[in-house]
Design a protein around this motif. Sequence first.
Motif, mmCIF file in Angstrom:
data_model
loop_
_atom_site.group_PDB
_atom_site.id
_atom_site.type_symbol
_atom_site.label_atom_id
_atom_site.label_comp_id
_atom_site.label_asym_id
_atom_site.label_seq_id
_atom_site.Cartn_x
_atom_site.Cartn_y
_atom_site.Cartn_z
ATOM 1 N N SER A 66 0.835 -1.204 0.000
ATOM 2 C CA SER A 66 0.000 0.000 0.000
ATOM 3 C C SER A 66 0.871 1.256 0.000
ATOM 4 C CB SER A 66 -0.928 -0.003 1.223
ATOM 5 O OG SER A 66 -0.166 -0.040 2.406
ATOM 6 N N THR A 67 2.157 1.093 -0.304
ATOM 7 C CA THR A 67 3.134 2.175 -0.268
ATOM 8 C C THR A 67 3.104 3.014 -1.546
ATOM 9 O OG1 THR A 67 4.564 0.803 1.102
ATOM 10 C CG2 THR A 67 5.599 2.669 0.000
ATOM 11 N N VAL A 68 3.304 4.324 -1.371
ATOM 12 C CA VAL A 68 3.532 5.251 -2.481
ATOM 13 C C VAL A 68 4.895 5.874 -2.227
ATOM 14 C CG1 VAL A 68 2.745 7.313 -3.693
ATOM 15 C CG2 VAL A 68 1.067 5.737 -2.681
ATOM 16 N N THR A 69 5.811 5.774 -3.202
ATOM 17 C CA THR A 69 7.149 6.337 -3.025
ATOM 18 C C THR A 69 7.331 7.571 -3.888
ATOM 19 O OG1 THR A 69 8.137 5.010 -4.788
ATOM 20 C CG2 THR A 69 8.137 4.059 -2.569
ATOM 21 N N TYR A 70 8.416 8.279 -3.624
ATOM 22 C CA TYR A 70 8.823 9.455 -4.398
ATOM 23 C C TYR A 70 10.243 9.156 -4.839
ATOM 24 C CZ TYR A 70 8.897 14.520 -5.429
ATOM 25 O OH TYR A 70 8.935 15.753 -6.030
ATOM 26 N N SER A 71 10.439 8.897 -6.125
ATOM 27 C CA SER A 71 11.721 8.400 -6.624
ATOM 28 C C SER A 71 12.284 9.278 -7.724
ATOM 29 C CB SER A 71 11.555 6.980 -7.177
ATOM 30 O OG SER A 71 11.077 6.118 -6.185
ATOM 31 N N ALA A 72 13.597 9.450 -7.698
ATOM 32 C CA ALA A 72 14.299 10.201 -8.736
ATOM 33 C C ALA A 72 14.369 9.380 -10.018
ATOM 34 C CB ALA A 72 15.712 10.546 -8.272
ATOM 35 N N GLU A 73 14.332 10.068 -11.143
ATOM 36 C CA GLU A 73 14.371 9.403 -12.445
ATOM 37 C C GLU A 73 15.597 8.498 -12.602
ATOM 38 O OE1 GLU A 73 12.825 11.144 -16.301
ATOM 39 O OE2 GLU A 73 14.998 11.440 -16.507
ATOM 40 N N GLU A 74 16.751 8.936 -12.098
ATOM 41 C CA GLU A 74 17.971 8.145 -12.269
ATOM 42 C C GLU A 74 17.886 6.777 -11.600
ATOM 43 O OE1 GLU A 74 21.134 9.439 -8.903
ATOM 44 O OE2 GLU A 74 20.509 11.065 -10.223
ATOM 45 N N ASN A 75 16.936 6.588 -10.697
ATOM 46 C CA ASN A 75 16.799 5.316 -9.989
ATOM 47 C C ASN A 75 15.762 4.380 -10.597
ATOM 48 O OD1 ASN A 75 18.744 5.932 -8.057
ATOM 49 N ND2 ASN A 75 17.260 7.022 -6.807
ATOM 50 N N LEU A 76 15.118 4.793 -11.677
ATOM 51 C CA LEU A 76 14.047 3.992 -12.269
ATOM 52 C C LEU A 76 14.398 3.531 -13.678
ATOM 53 C CD1 LEU A 76 11.030 6.230 -11.193
ATOM 54 C CD2 LEU A 76 11.890 4.175 -10.050
ATOM 55 N N VAL A 77 13.938 2.333 -14.017
ATOM 56 C CA VAL A 77 14.072 1.794 -15.374
ATOM 57 C C VAL A 77 12.708 1.266 -15.798
ATOM 58 C CG1 VAL A 77 16.535 1.229 -15.206
ATOM 59 C CG2 VAL A 77 14.827 -0.474 -14.544
ATOM 60 N N PRO A 78 12.439 1.247 -17.112
ATOM 61 C CA PRO A 78 11.158 0.689 -17.559
ATOM 62 C C PRO A 78 11.075 -0.797 -17.220
ATOM 63 C CG PRO A 78 12.404 1.635 -19.411
ATOM 64 C CD PRO A 78 13.271 1.710 -18.200
ATOM 65 N N GLU A 79 9.880 -1.244 -16.892
ATOM 66 C CA GLU A 79 9.638 -2.650 -16.561
ATOM 67 C C GLU A 79 8.746 -3.253 -17.640
ATOM 68 O OE1 GLU A 79 9.483 -6.177 -14.061
ATOM 69 O OE2 GLU A 79 10.889 -4.580 -14.459
#
Length: 120
Positions: A72-85
Amino acid sequence: MSEPAFEIPDYLPEDLPQFGPGQIVRHCRYGYRGLIIDFDMRCLADESWYENNQTQPDREQPWYHVLVDGSSTVTYSAEENLVPEEFDQGPIEHPLLEALFEAQGDDGYRRNDRPWPGWR
């Protein structure tokens, strides 16, 4: 970071966000899978929150509000830490999913026009 598949008009910023609402991503460091709800062109969290963030990525990049799959978590993440899934990993499971999105398609989820409670 890949280039957008369209020409950027002169009146838009050069560094457009890589992801948009409805896209499924994976966090590079923590490994969770999530669904983009929205983004900010830079980190809008207050200084106290940012200083308590373990990684402290650059604030001057897009930051994303992400529903974490299977929680049930909502995070706030920087673009550099994300990749398409990949979408073939199954649907996202999150209690806010139906309140924010209409349907899942071949290329992600389609955002509805209802505001997120307490959102902006």
